[in-house]
Scaffold this motif. Structure first.
Motif, short mmCIF file in Angstrom:
data_model
loop_
_atom_site.label_atom_id
_atom_site.label_comp_id
_atom_site.label_asym_id
_atom_site.label_seq_id
_atom_site.Cartn_x
_atom_site.Cartn_y
_atom_site.Cartn_z
N UNK A 120 59.20 36.55 5.19
CA UNK A 120 58.11 36.46 4.32
C UNK A 120 58.08 37.29 2.39
N UNK A 121 58.86 38.23 2.76
CA UNK A 121 59.16 40.01 2.04
C UNK A 121 57.63 39.44 0.93
N UNK A 122 56.63 40.27 2.13
CA UNK A 122 55.42 40.26 2.20
C UNK A 122 55.35 41.39 1.99
N UNK A 123 54.65 42.00 0.22
CA UNK A 123 54.23 43.45 0.09
C UNK A 123 53.05 43.63 -0.11
N UNK A 124 52.36 42.53 0.09
CA UNK A 124 50.75 42.87 0.45
C UNK A 124 50.20 41.96 1.73
#
Length: 235
Positions: free
Chosen positions: A190-194
């Protein structure tokens, strides 16, 4: 199960704004190990995302030798001075689009050849900056997918493009169909940065993969070469 894959340290001077230093990396490893103790019911994986750029291998070799890294995502964010998340109007390069695309996939090839990377991340992300070069991107990508299949690597289906630009996942459906033809396994990111972005749009990703014909998913078991079957009622 969750995997962390933050941006790993690189050689001195390479894009320090977007990655950890070596000192910070040691703390990153300790933090994950602490979380494993704190949350024993969750399988927590230690991974990294490595920028594929000239001479990236030396630092990555040292990281893999000195830390218990379970998987490495290799991805390209820079082609010399060209940043793949730039817009056409602002990118800092006078090179033709065809040249940039070719050089981009050459860097991915370097990552494949290194033997140090397990997953190729957001493989067609250069379409962000070069939306009119999709035919060239797919043409170059076909050769890379064949190389990935030969080396037994995995590609990431990255859902972040749905919530950012260009409104589709990385890679596009035509890449995924070709990857399926070559028998290349997929893992989701998901390339989650949060925190709220973790696992974002995985339901859409699974729907797309099943429509293409995928019925197995790659999991981290003795390295990323293990497979588990998708339940029959999901096929």
């Amino acid at each position: 199960e969750i995997g962390f894959a933050d941006h790993a340290p690189a050689k001195k001077g390479f894009d320090p704004e977007h990655r950890m230093t070596l000192d910070q990396f040691s703390e990153y490893v300790r933090e994950i190990q602490k979380l494993r103790t704190q949350f024993p019911s969750i399988i927590i994986r230690l991974g990294i995302e490595v920028d594929l750029h000239p001479d990236f291998e030396d630092v990555l070799n040292r990281l893999r030798q000195n830390y218990p890294i379970e998987y490495v995502i290799g991805s390209v964010h820079f082609v010399e001075d060209f940043f793949v998340f730039s817009t056409e109007e602002t990118h800092r390069s006078n090179r033709p689009e065809e040249t940039l695309v070719h050089q981009y996939f050459q860097l991915i090839d370097q990552g494949i050849e290194s033997g140090l990377v397990d997953v190729i991340g957001h493989i067609d992300v250069i379409k962000w900056a070069l939306p009119h070069a999709k035919m060239k991107i797919f043409s170059e990508g076909q050769r890379i997918l064949e190389h990935i299949a030969e080396r037994g690597l995995i590609i990431e289906l990255n859902t972040s493009g749905l919530r950012k630009h260009p409104g589709e996942m990385y890679p596009a459906e035509d890449f995924l169909r070709l990857a399926h033809t070559w028998g290349i396994p997929i893992c989701l990111g998901s390339d989650a940065h949060r925190p709220q972005e973790i696992g974002a749009d995985f339901d859409k990703a699974y729907d797309l993969l099943k429509r293409i014909g995928y019925c197995r998913e790659a999991i981290l078991k003795n390295g990323l070469r293990g497979f588990v079957p998708v339940e029959k009622n999901n096929q």
